[in-house]
Every structure is written in C-alpha cells, then in structure tokens.
Design a protein around this motif. Structure first.
Motif, short mmCIF file in Angstrom:
data_model
loop_
_atom_site.label_atom_id
_atom_site.label_comp_id
_atom_site.label_asym_id
_atom_site.label_seq_id
_atom_site.Cartn_x
_atom_site.Cartn_y
_atom_site.Cartn_z
N PHE A 100 -39.55 -17.05 -4.43
CA PHE A 100 -38.43 -16.86 -3.49
C PHE A 100 -37.18 -16.53 -4.30
O PHE A 100 -36.87 -17.18 -5.29
CB PHE A 100 -38.19 -18.10 -2.64
N ARG A 101 -36.49 -15.52 -3.89
CA ARG A 101 -35.30 -15.12 -4.63
C ARG A 101 -34.06 -15.23 -3.75
O ARG A 101 -34.13 -15.05 -2.52
CB ARG A 101 -35.43 -13.69 -5.12
N CYS A 102 -32.95 -15.49 -4.40
CA CYS A 102 -31.69 -15.58 -3.66
C CYS A 102 -30.54 -15.27 -4.61
O CYS A 102 -30.55 -15.71 -5.77
CB CYS A 102 -31.53 -17.00 -3.11
N GLY A 103 -29.60 -14.51 -4.15
CA GLY A 103 -28.46 -14.21 -5.01
C GLY A 103 -27.37 -13.50 -4.24
O GLY A 103 -27.51 -13.18 -3.06
N THR A 104 -26.28 -13.28 -4.94
CA THR A 104 -25.08 -12.70 -4.33
C THR A 104 -24.91 -11.26 -4.76
O THR A 104 -25.13 -10.92 -5.92
CB THR A 104 -23.85 -13.52 -4.74
N ILE A 105 -24.54 -10.44 -3.81
CA ILE A 105 -24.39 -9.00 -4.05
C ILE A 105 -22.99 -8.58 -3.61
O ILE A 105 -22.65 -8.74 -2.44
CB ILE A 105 -25.44 -8.20 -3.21
N VAL A 140 -21.32 -12.55 -9.46
CA VAL A 140 -22.40 -12.08 -8.60
C VAL A 140 -23.62 -11.64 -9.41
O VAL A 140 -23.53 -11.44 -10.63
CB VAL A 140 -21.94 -10.90 -7.70
N ASP A 141 -24.75 -11.47 -8.72
CA ASP A 141 -25.98 -11.06 -9.39
C ASP A 141 -26.14 -9.55 -9.40
O ASP A 141 -26.73 -8.98 -10.32
CB ASP A 141 -27.18 -11.70 -8.67
N VAL A 142 -25.66 -8.90 -8.35
CA VAL A 142 -25.82 -7.45 -8.24
C VAL A 142 -24.51 -6.87 -7.70
O VAL A 142 -23.86 -7.47 -6.86
CB VAL A 142 -26.98 -7.09 -7.26
N VAL A 143 -24.15 -5.70 -8.22
CA VAL A 143 -22.98 -4.99 -7.70
C VAL A 143 -23.45 -3.69 -7.06
O VAL A 143 -24.18 -2.91 -7.69
CB VAL A 143 -21.96 -4.69 -8.82
N LEU A 144 -23.05 -3.48 -5.81
CA LEU A 144 -23.29 -2.19 -5.15
C LEU A 144 -21.99 -1.41 -5.22
O LEU A 144 -20.98 -1.87 -4.69
CB LEU A 144 -23.66 -2.36 -3.67
N LEU A 145 -22.02 -0.27 -5.87
CA LEU A 145 -20.84 0.59 -5.86
C LEU A 145 -21.09 1.66 -4.81
O LEU A 145 -22.00 2.47 -4.94
CB LEU A 145 -20.63 1.23 -7.25
#
Ligand code: GDP
Ligand code: MG
Length: 305
Positions: free
Chosen positions: A14-19, A97-102
C-alpha cells in the motif's frame, strides 16, 4: 463512516504520499485537482491567482492513497505581500512532498513556466503534465511538442491530458503511484479534503466574485462567513463580501440586487452539491475599514468580546 483500508500483511505494497501541483497561473492546476478527486474543492476561473491558499484533495484506491496539494499560482509579476506569502507557501510545500506535478499548457512553454521550473529544487524531477490538449489545433502540432518535452532530462515523465475534459486519469495516477513510498493511508477512504465546509463555502462565494465581476474588482474583495449553522441536512450560512469603497459595493450588488442574487444562487448550488443537502445563504456587501468590520476582523482572530 470510513471503511478500514487493508494496510496489513495482506497488502504490503500500500502506498501513500503527497503530490504538489505547481505551475504558472491559469494552466489548470485547480481544475486538475477537482477532476482527480471527482468533486469541486479548489475554485477556478480564467483570471490568475484565483487560488489564494493551499487546498488538499485525496484520492484513495485499494492499493494507494494520493494526497494532492493545489498551490496558489506561482507568479513573479507583482511583488506585493500576498504574492510573496503565496510563493513562500509553495516553496515550503515543495520541500515536503513525494512527487511534484508541473502543469503547463500544451504548446505554450513560456518564461513564467521556466520561472516556476527554476524554483523546483534541483534534486526533484517533476512529472510534466501537459494540459489543455483539447485546444491544440491542428492535432498534428502536439506530437513534436511532446517529443521535445520528453527529451528534456529535467522531467521524470511527460503526461499529456485535458484536465477539464478527460474522465480517466489512469496514466497519470500510475506514474505517480510508482513514485510514492510504501506507507499507510493518512486519511479515511471517504475523506476528500481536510478543508472545512465553512472554508469551502467562503471559497465558493469567492469563485463567483471572480467569475461574475470585472477584471480587477475580484482582487479587492474578501469573503467572511459570519455564521455557519448546521441543522441536519440544512446549512444556514450568513456571509459578508467586503469591498474597498462604495462604488465597488454598488457593482457587487448590481441593478436591483441582480448581481448579488446571481452570485448567491450559484454559490448556494455549489455548496449544496458539496454537502449533498440544502443551503440557505444570505449575503451582505460591506465596505472595509468601518467600525463593525474591525470588530469582526478581531473576532476572527479570536479576540472577540
Ligand atoms: N480547454 C481547456 N480549458 C481548461 C482545461 N483545464 C482548465 N481549463 C481552464 O483554464 C482556466 C484556468 O483553470 P484553473 O484550474 O483555475 O487554473 P490554475 O490557475 O492553474 O488553478 C479555467 O478557465 C479552466 O476552465 C482543459 O483541459 N481544457
Ligand atoms: Mg488555481
């Protein structure tokens, strides 16, 4: 009621993180958040800087929970205190955060996009979301643009989409999931945001000010919720729109009160959709700086009598 999610031995992955969703104003960040979550949370308009504060939206699937953070539009044109605070808030978000969406607009990489990219920490490789591909005409222009972006080593992946029109974000979500840490969910499965109803109600009123008033006026307004009463499936909301002078007040109210009525009706419908219930909404317009406003401002800070 939240169903417990299986994060135990049966589901070791199970994965969880902030984007974080970043990008220059108007590229469609808030639209993307709303469509990912499947509900309006973050207000949108064609005017820059509609979003003034961070809004979170959650998407939970059997093996993953995505915690998206919509950020106020990055922008470098004016350097007033609000903008400085907004930019500080984004930089703080990015370090956390774990991932950045540009997010950018298809075929429209400009100096503002570059300015935003320059603010992403060097060690972070953002996923490049190329939005508004529905607007690309002729379609044949898209492929070379995607190819060029794909060759740019700064981006971890390139994902073309149309935030306002697509109904399947599977490609984007699986790119994100593979970059999230194995971790238990932070929120319940049926939670979509940590913002309060009261806060979202004020935001939905503000959205209508951005959509229904002229180019400049929305920036001079503030919305305050005076009372927010819950009675089962009904909400009674009393709110004030603060403006800077009598001229603005007259514009917000409109001829025979028509403009204010339109603002109120639309905001009420949005709040009803959010709470899945009935809303009674009463709106007042007042000029800032008066005695009663100072009193109210103090009350909001917790110093009320
Ligand atoms: N044609 C088209 N317009 C979009 C799309 N996504 C967003 N928009 C519009 O772009 C404008 C800015 O969107 P918004 O989400 O407020 O941008 P933000 O400032 O980056 O949060 C709004 O008028 C949206 O309706 C899309 O996929 N296609
Ligand atoms: Mg926005």
């Amino acid at each position: 009621m939240s169903e417990p999610i299986d994060t135990g031995p049966m589901n070791p992955d199970f994965r969880c993180g902030t984007i974080a969703i970043v990008g220059r104003p108007n590229v469609g960040k808030s639209t993307l958040l709303n469509h990912l979550v499947g509900q309006k949370l973050s207000i949108t308009s064609h005017k820059p800087q509609t979003t003034r504060s961070r809004i979170k939206g959650f998407v939970t699937q059997p093996d993953v929970q995505f915690v998206f953070v919509d950020t106020p539009g990055y922008q470098n044109r004016f350097s007033n205190a609000l903008n400085r605070a907004m930019n500080r808030s984004i930089i703080t978000t990015l370090n956390d955060v774990d991932v950045v969406l540009l997010v950018i607009e298809a075929l429209r990489w400009n100096t503002d996009d570059q300015w935003v990219l320059n603010r992403i920490p060097v060690g972070v490789r953002p996923l490049l979301v190329i939005n508004k591909i529905d607007k690309v005409k002729p379609r044949s222009l898209l492929l070379p643009f995607l190819k060029k972006c794909g060759e740019e080593p700064r981006f971890a992946a390139v994902i073309p989409l149309s935030a306002g029109h697509d109904d399947n974000f599977g490609g984007l979500l699986s790119e994100i999931r593979s970059r999230l840490p194995v971790a238990p969910p932070l929120y319940g499965v049926d939670e979509v945001t940590d913002s309060s109803e009261r806060f979202l109600a004020a935001e939905f009123i503000r959205e209508q000010l951005f959509r229904l008033l002229g180019e400049e006026l929305p920036y001079a307004t503030t919305v305050m919720i005076d009372q927010y009463q819950e009675e089962g499936n009904l909400r009674r909301i009393y709110a004030t729109i603060l403006v800077e002078n009598d001229n603005q007040k007259a514009i917000v109210i409109g001829h025979n009160g028509e403009k204010l009525k339109q603002i109120g009706t639309r905001a009420r419908q949005d709040i009803e959709r959010l709470i899945e219930g009935k809303v009674f909404l009463e709106l007042w317009v007042k000029v800032k700086g008066g005695w009663s406003d100072d009193e109210r401002a103090l009350k909001q800070l917790g110093h009320g009598l």
